[in-house]
Design an enzyme around this catalytic site. Structure first.
Site, PDB file in Angstrom:
ATOM      1  N   SER A 189       0.853  -1.184   0.000  1.00  0.00           N
ATOM      2  CA  SER A 189       0.000   0.000   0.000  1.00  0.00           C
ATOM      3  C   SER A 189       0.887   1.231   0.000  1.00  0.00           C
ATOM      4  CB  SER A 189      -0.879  -0.010   1.251  1.00  0.00           C
ATOM      5  OG  SER A 189      -1.329   1.295   1.536  1.00  0.00           O
ATOM      6  N   LYS A 219       0.893  -3.170   4.924  1.00  0.00           N
ATOM      7  CA  LYS A 219      -0.007  -3.921   4.049  1.00  0.00           C
ATOM      8  C   LYS A 219       0.708  -4.798   3.027  1.00  0.00           C
ATOM      9  CE  LYS A 219      -3.996  -3.756   3.540  1.00  0.00           C
ATOM     10  NZ  LYS A 219      -5.024  -2.781   3.210  1.00  0.00           N
ATOM     11  N   GLU A 227      -7.259 -10.591  -6.498  1.00  0.00           N
ATOM     12  CA  GLU A 227      -8.372  -9.644  -6.620  1.00  0.00           C
ATOM     13  C   GLU A 227      -8.638  -9.300  -8.080  1.00  0.00           C
ATOM     14  OE1 GLU A 227      -7.731  -6.304  -3.994  1.00  0.00           O
ATOM     15  OE2 GLU A 227      -7.310  -7.647  -2.324  1.00  0.00           O
TER      16      GLU A 227
END
Ligand code: ARG
Length: 457
Positions: free
Chosen positions: A278, A284, A291
């Site tokens: 991130s 993260k 996804e």
């Protein structure tokens, strides 16, 4: 051809508006290799049958081979006034060999020509998908064998249900993908029918040897109805369905990878090579590959919906709506095949937290069914056993403990059929007991992996 490249110059006087040129241009630039191969086979057959002078046929074949080299070297300029790949290739051929180029389109229409190119392109994509699926299924078989005896919780309704092995869980995807592979093989079979020789829609008034063209281009059979052959795009829809179904399977797997990588599950760590970070939260590590694969299932469902909607209500035979077909199957292939490839690379790199999965497998009363089965084996009807164990679960829940932590006296009070060995029921014994073909017992999982691998051969 007219000066603006139109192949119907005789009938028309004015120039085509440039907006019309742009609006009607095809999406078929990448299909040159198929169109050239189709034209070479067609020209050879025309010469062989004496429909055009054999010397012209030879000149056409040599000219097309040169055009193919021009494409390979990336020398071809796209000219918007030439509508599609077929007209481009014919124009390039004319530059190469002059007047005999005009004989190539004898006994042929772009309607059967485009049907041919589509079928060759979809056939090649089926082969790509089949090869990529074989690799991915092979990877899943390897993983299934490695984890044939590693327990994890099996879920229904996303609630812990019964212990299973990780290998068994992974092989469920192997089965889905094997069906997908069969779908591509089946789609290929129906795609592999030669439409050339159908003309615009009614056939061609020449003594064609369609079987000769079919042999040269590797088609299994020739079409029986010229109207259907020029209007049919079922094979495009079938291909898009096979892609969508496969991507939906990978989307379900993606969802599990995403869940399992969360702190809540903690079943796996994402390898750095297949994760992203991130830009704001330094801690993260995101499952972006999974996804995107999940997200792109939506795109593939869109391609399928698009082609079906294009076909619905379309009168026979060819209509220009059909030009859109290439967009659907090319996009479908461009999404699915890289997804299959990255999954084959990513799955072996996932770091499963096997101790945590083992621990979770035994929690949440996942052995309740096994305890009911224990009573059944001692003669109690299953429904009664279910009720008795249900009460024990309720008791354990109120004490905030697992079933194995209840004192044996409570079991005895619930049923005199209980002996102390009921407390010997474990995750491992539960898994080992499901020793039926298709069950989660480790030898059965190894067996299923072997069978799956054999079906790939
Ligand atoms: N560019 C068209 C396609 O890709 C082929 C030409 C079809 N024939 C016609 N009469 N417009 O479908």
């Amino acid at each position: 051809m007219s000066t603006d490249g139109r192949t119907w110059g005789g009938r028309f006087q004015g120039q085509m508006h440039e907006l019309t040129q742009a609006y009607t241009a095809g999406l078929d630039r990448d299909l040159w290799e198929f169109d050239i191969a189709g034209s070479i086979a067609h020209a050879r057959m025309l010469g062989h049958q004496g429909i055009i002078p054999p010397a012209d046929a030879d000149a056409i074949v040599r000219g097309l081979e040169n055009v193919r080299e021009q494409f390979r070297r990336g020398e071809v300029q796209w000219r918007p006034e030439l509508e599609d790949i077929h007209t481009h290739i014919e124009a390039l051929l004319r530059e190469q060999i002059g007047e005999p180029a005009g004989r190539l389109h004898t006994a042929r229409s772009r309607n059967d020509q485009v049907a041919l190119v589509n079928r060759m392109a979809v056939r090649a994509l089926c082969d790509d998908a089949t090869a990529a699926l074989r690799d991915l299924i092979g990877v899943i078989c390897d993983l299934a064998e490695r984890h044939a005896a590693d327990p994890m919780p099996g879920y229904t309704h996303l609630q812990r249900a019964q212990p299973i092995t990780l290998g068994h869980h992974l092989l469920a995807y192997g089965e889905m993908l094997l069906r997908d592979r069969e779908r591509f093989a089946d789609c290929r079979r129906r795609t592999n029918v030669l439409p050339l020789g159908s003309g615009a829609l009614a056939g061609a008034p020449y003594p064609l040897d369609r079987e000769m063209v079919a042999r040269e281009l590797g088609f299994e059979t020739i079409s029986r109805n010229s109207i259907d052959a020029t209007a049919d795009r079922d094979f495009v829809a079938e291909f898009c369905f096979a892609c969508a179904m496969t991507q939906v399977h990978l989307s379900r797997l993606s969802e599990e990878i995403i869940l399992w990588a969360s702190a809540e599950y903690g079943f796996l760590r994402l390898p750095d090579a297949f994760a992203t970070g991130s830009s704001i939260m330094p801690q993260k590590k995101n499952a972006d590959v999974a996804e995107l694969a999940r997200g792109r299932a939506g795109r593939l469902i869109g391609e399928l919906t698009g082609i079906l909607t294009t076909l619905k209500g379309l009168p026979l035979a060819y209509n220009r709506d059909l030009q859109e077909d290439k967009g659907y199957y090319l996009a479908a292939g461009r999404i699915l095949i890289p997804t299959l490839q990255i999954f084959a690379a990513m799955l072996p790199a996932l770091e499963f937290d096997l101790p945590r999965m083992r621990q979770a497998a035994g929690q949440g009363y996942a052995l309740a069914t096994d305890i009911a089965d224990y009573l059944v084996k001692k003669g109690m009807p299953f429904r009664e056993a279910h009720t008795i164990v249900g009460r024990l679960v309720r008791e354990a829940e109120s004490r905030h403990c697992e079933l194995a932590e209840l004192p044996f006296e409570l079991y005895r009070a619930a049923s005199t059929l209980f002996e102390p060995d009921v407390l010997a029921i474990t995750v491992e014994s539960s898994i080992a007991a499901r020793d039926v073909p298709g069950g989660t017992a480790p030898p059965r999982v190894r067996d299923a992996a072997r069978q799956l691998r054999a079906l790939l051969a």
